[in-house]
Design a protein around this motif. Structure first.
Motif, PDB file in Angstrom:
ATOM      1  N   THR A 183       9.806  -7.181  13.431  1.00 34.59           N
ATOM      2  CA  THR A 183       8.668  -7.815  14.073  1.00 34.59           C
ATOM      3  C   THR A 183       7.843  -8.542  13.011  1.00 34.59           C
ATOM      4  O   THR A 183       7.386  -7.925  12.057  1.00 34.59           O
ATOM      5  N   PRO A 184       7.667  -9.849  13.148  1.00 32.46           N
ATOM      6  CA  PRO A 184       6.900 -10.573  12.133  1.00 32.46           C
ATOM      7  C   PRO A 184       5.434 -10.131  12.138  1.00 32.46           C
ATOM      8  O   PRO A 184       4.866  -9.816  13.178  1.00 32.46           O
ATOM      9  N   ILE A 185       4.850 -10.126  10.944  1.00 35.43           N
ATOM     10  CA  ILE A 185       3.444  -9.785  10.783  1.00 35.43           C
ATOM     11  C   ILE A 185       2.759 -10.986  10.150  1.00 35.43           C
ATOM     12  O   ILE A 185       3.163 -11.451   9.085  1.00 35.43           O
ATOM     13  N   LYS A 186       1.750 -11.506  10.824  1.00 35.26           N
ATOM     14  CA  LYS A 186       1.029 -12.669  10.303  1.00 35.26           C
ATOM     15  C   LYS A 186       0.023 -12.179   9.264  1.00 35.26           C
ATOM     16  O   LYS A 186      -0.709 -11.233   9.478  1.00 35.26           O
ATOM     17  N   PRO A 218       7.193 -16.295   1.957  1.00 34.14           N
ATOM     18  CA  PRO A 218       7.807 -14.978   2.190  1.00 34.14           C
ATOM     19  C   PRO A 218       9.063 -14.761   1.344  1.00 34.14           C
ATOM     20  O   PRO A 218       9.277 -13.664   0.807  1.00 34.14           O
ATOM     21  N   ALA A 219       9.877 -15.801   1.174  1.00 31.34           N
ATOM     22  CA  ALA A 219      11.096 -15.667   0.362  1.00 31.34           C
ATOM     23  C   ALA A 219      10.741 -15.484  -1.111  1.00 31.34           C
ATOM     24  O   ALA A 219      11.378 -14.700  -1.822  1.00 31.34           O
ATOM     25  N   ILE A 220       9.715 -16.203  -1.580  1.00 36.04           N
ATOM     26  CA  ILE A 220       9.272 -16.058  -2.969  1.00 36.04           C
ATOM     27  C   ILE A 220       8.775 -14.639  -3.215  1.00 36.04           C
ATOM     28  O   ILE A 220       9.128 -14.003  -4.214  1.00 36.04           O
ATOM     29  N   LEU A 221       7.953 -14.116  -2.310  1.00 37.80           N
ATOM     30  CA  LEU A 221       7.434 -12.756  -2.460  1.00 37.80           C
ATOM     31  C   LEU A 221       8.550 -11.721  -2.416  1.00 37.80           C
ATOM     32  O   LEU A 221       8.575 -10.783  -3.226  1.00 37.80           O
TER      33      LEU A 221
END
Length: 71
Positions: free
Chosen positions: A13-16, A51-54
């Motif tokens: 579930t995505p979290i903003k 998100p990919a960098i983190l």
């Protein structure tokens, strides 16, 4: 129920998350997006790259991984 090799999938579930960054960081992220476009020939918005960098940073931080009990 049959035994499956694939384990149950984790929660996806995505979290903003809303953050405020410095102008220098915004500029660096813009430059990174430009380098990504040059490397892969596809433009991606900074918001999609963050998100990919983190995730990449956390996966490669050995001290953090050791602290979480991962080799």
């Amino acid at each position: 129920m049959p035994e499956l090799k694939l384990p149950q999938l984790p929660d996806r579930t995505p979290i903003k998350l809303s953050i405020t960054i410095t102008p220098d960081l915004a500029s660096a992220l813009g430059a990174y997006a430009a380098a990504y476009r040059e490397a892969y020939g596809k433009e991606e918005p900074v918001a999609e790259l963050i998100p990919a960098i983190l995730a990449c940073f956390l996966e490669n931080d050995r001290a953090f991984s050791r602290g979480r009990g991962r080799p």
